[in-house]
Write an enzyme that holds these catalytic residues in place. Structure first.
Site, PDB file in Angstrom:
ATOM      1  CD  GLN A 370     -72.452  31.282  60.124  1.00 25.97           C
ATOM      2  OE1 GLN A 370     -72.493  31.254  61.346  1.00 25.97           O
ATOM      3  NE2 GLN A 370     -71.731  30.434  59.434  1.00 25.97           N
ATOM      4  NE  ARG A 373     -72.529  38.017  54.348  1.00 24.75           N
ATOM      5  CZ  ARG A 373     -71.216  37.858  54.325  1.00 24.75           C
ATOM      6  NH1 ARG A 373     -70.564  37.590  55.441  1.00 24.75           N
ATOM      7  NH2 ARG A 373     -70.545  37.969  53.194  1.00 24.75           N
ATOM      8  CG  HIS A 374     -78.098  31.746  53.291  1.00 26.40           C
ATOM      9  ND1 HIS A 374     -77.651  30.850  52.343  1.00 26.40           N
ATOM     10  CD2 HIS A 374     -77.561  31.351  54.465  1.00 26.40           C
ATOM     11  CE1 HIS A 374     -76.886  29.940  52.919  1.00 26.40           C
ATOM     12  NE2 HIS A 374     -76.812  30.220  54.210  1.00 26.40           N
ATOM     13  NE  ARG A 375     -75.149  38.254  50.235  1.00 27.01           N
ATOM     14  CZ  ARG A 375     -73.892  38.368  49.840  1.00 27.01           C
ATOM     15  NH1 ARG A 375     -73.400  39.564  49.589  1.00 27.01           N
ATOM     16  NH2 ARG A 375     -73.130  37.319  49.687  1.00 27.01           N
ATOM     17  NE  ARG A 462     -75.485  28.587  56.064  1.00 27.55           N
ATOM     18  CZ  ARG A 462     -74.366  29.163  56.482  1.00 27.55           C
ATOM     19  NH1 ARG A 462     -73.592  28.528  57.339  1.00 27.55           N
ATOM     20  NH2 ARG A 462     -73.997  30.354  56.039  1.00 27.55           N
TER      21      ARG A 462
END
Length: 530
Positions: A370, A373-375, A462
């Site tokens: 997960q 996904r913070h690319r 987050r």
């Protein structure tokens, strides 16, 4: 070694199912038309492209590295029967994609449905049986933990929401559903990384070329070659020229594996080469989930200078403190209240690109799936086949801390997974395959960097109590260290409710998924219980 699976239960496996949901009608001619437009007095259409232009311009752009023209065409794939390990190790290991993936946090997985490679390639009959029994047993533990933990989750949620015998039935039912989801969110830690997933995955044409070229550059080269090979075949069906004109083939030799062959210390049969690395990395973390290991020391001054450059103001007109307050104070910067992430499009916010931070962190395979996904906050993640440990190496979620029976089941699942993996390796099964039986809880050690602009978005999302537990902990660690080095940046950073409190409504952006805790009243001095 294993308790029996439920009567009649088998591990379900199947070849990957790859479908092309959407694509450009003429991707190659569109690329050549885009290239021609660069040197034309008007817009060139794909219908104007000739065979000579396909040959000359195609070769000139592709072989000289002018690849942006091949980025216009996109391919939207449906992917089924692919392992989560393949997704983590390869499909999501770069920033140039978009995926919508089936969630293990919210979808109960009732079937033992997982990647089992062809026996003729990697297994003898006995090794395959060991592999499949391990997968089936993981699902047994998943079911047990789901049942054990639902009660604990319900009790915590009832207390947070003040649910009692006189509470409205709708609230009681909502808590029951939420408790079930919280239970499977933790139970999934015992599932193998071989577990299948389903997703919609969209990439550009040039990224598809790169994936095909680099499909061996991961922990899952066999699965990658099969899946990417099917994707390439489907793209060829739409437009054969897009691949056949260039003859791209997978690289067979990669430097990561060659450079890893020299070891500073000989490893014994009981300790793999990954153990010293893990011990050294953990010692440097000093008990943190995420540790700041580098940053831009003059970031406040540089960000202020960049901000003044955007507005054309002098230092006497806008001091450093004033510039930072204009950038980060949500009462003065409406961009901070946007749920649509517009930072890179806002001229002023781009001043935060010049402040950079690097963290070393340790989270589970499932959490990192997960986190990656913070690319725009990229990480250097391990090749597990090169950093494997003989000893169990895993993360334990906090909901297990107060349930001795559930924790005993969890630890047994961890020990059995590593015992099976080691047994498969000792039987000659390649590490590529043996590691598929490891659980989602497997610890991942990585180094991650990002600019304040992109970390700001990540930390906002987050530090919410609904965020995945480990990523929440890492983000709170990171914010605490930001306060130590640059308190002027950290003042206005926190979850959406904290950023929006007193300025706009609704305060919580989660709607019906509100966590039940008024975090904004005392952030960061709040305790997350679940």
């Amino acid at each position: 070694m294993f308790e029996p699976a439920p009567s009649g239960e088998l591990v379900e496996t199947a070849p990957p199912i790859i479908t092309l949901r959407n694509a450009f009608a003429h991707p190659f001619d569109s690329a050549i038309a885009a290239a021609r437009t660069c040197y034309a007095t008007r817009l060139i259409g794909p219908e104007e492209i000739t065979d000579k232009q396909r040959l000359n311009i195609g070769a000139a752009t592709f072989y000289s590295g002018h690849h942006t023209v091949y980025q216009h065409a996109h391919f939207e794939f449906g992917l089924e029967n692919i392992s989560r390990h393949f997704v983590w190790s390869f499909l999501h290991a770069h920033p140039f994609y978009n995926s919508e993936q089936q969630s293990q946090r919210y979808v109960r997985l009732d079937r033992a449905h997982a990647y089992v490679p062809a026996q003729s390639l990697f297994f003898d009959e006995g090794s395959r049986a060991i592999y499949e029994r391990s997968i089936a047993q993981s699902w047994n533990y998943y079911r047990e933990l789901s049942a054990f933990l639902a009660g604990d989750a319900r009790a915590i949620l009832n207390d947070i929401w003040h649910v009692g015998p006189m509470s409205h039935l709708n609230r009681i039912e909502k808590i029951e559903r939420s408790a079930g989801k919280r239970a499977i969110e933790i139970a999934r830690y015992v599932l193998p990384i071989a577990a299948f997933t389903t997703m919609v995955h969209t990439i550009s044409g040039i990224v598809l070329h790169r994936l095909w070229r680099m499909c061996s550059a991961s922990d899952t080269p066999t699965e990658a070659r099969e899946v990417i090979g099917q994707m390439v075949a489907l793209a060829r069906d739409v437009d054969p020229q897009f691949f056949e004109r260039f003859g791209t083939e997978p690289l067979e030799e990669l430097p990561e594996w060659g450079n890893r062959s020299v070891q500073s210390n000989a490893s014994s049969a009981e300790t793999s080469a990954g153990e010293p690395f893990a011990n050294e990395f953990d010692a440097k973390l000093a008990g943190r989930t995420s540790k700041l290991i580098d940053y831009s020391p003059n970031a406040p001054r540089i960000a202020a200078e960049a901000y003044r450059a955007v507005l054309g103001q002098t230092e006497s007109q806008c001091s450093e403190a004033e510039a930072i307050d204009r950038l980060l104070n949500p009462a003065r910067n409406l961009y901070r209240l946007e749920t649509l992430n517009v930072g890179v499009h806002a001229p002023a916010m781009r001043a935060l690109q010049h402040a950079n931070y690097t963290f070393a962190k340790k989270i589970s395979h499932t959490a990192d799936s997960q986190d990656q996904r913070h690319r725009m906050v990229p990480g250097s993640r391990p090749i597990l086949t090169l950093s494997d440990t003989r000893n169990p190496d895993y993360i334990t979620p906090m909901l297990l801390d107060n349930n001795a029976r559930a924790k005993e089941i969890y630890e047994r699942a961890m020990n059995e997974a590593w015992k099976t993996k080691n047994e498969l390796l000792d039987r000659g099964v390649p590490a590529e395959i043996a590691l598929y039986v490891l659980p989602n809880a497997k610890a991942i050690r990585l180094v991650e960097s990002g600019s304040l602009l992109h970390l700001l978005h990540k930390w906002t999302m987050r530090t919410c109590f609904n965020a995945q537990e480990e990523i929440y902990r890492a983000s709170m660690d990171e914010l605490a260290q930001l306060r130590e080095v640059h308190p002027q940046f950290a003042r206005y950073v926190g979850p959406p409710c904290y950023v929006r409190a007193g300025i706009t409504t609704p305060i919580c952006t989660e709607g019906s998924h509100f966590c039940g805790v008024k975090v904004w009243l005392d952030f960061p001095n709040v305790t997350r219980r679940i």
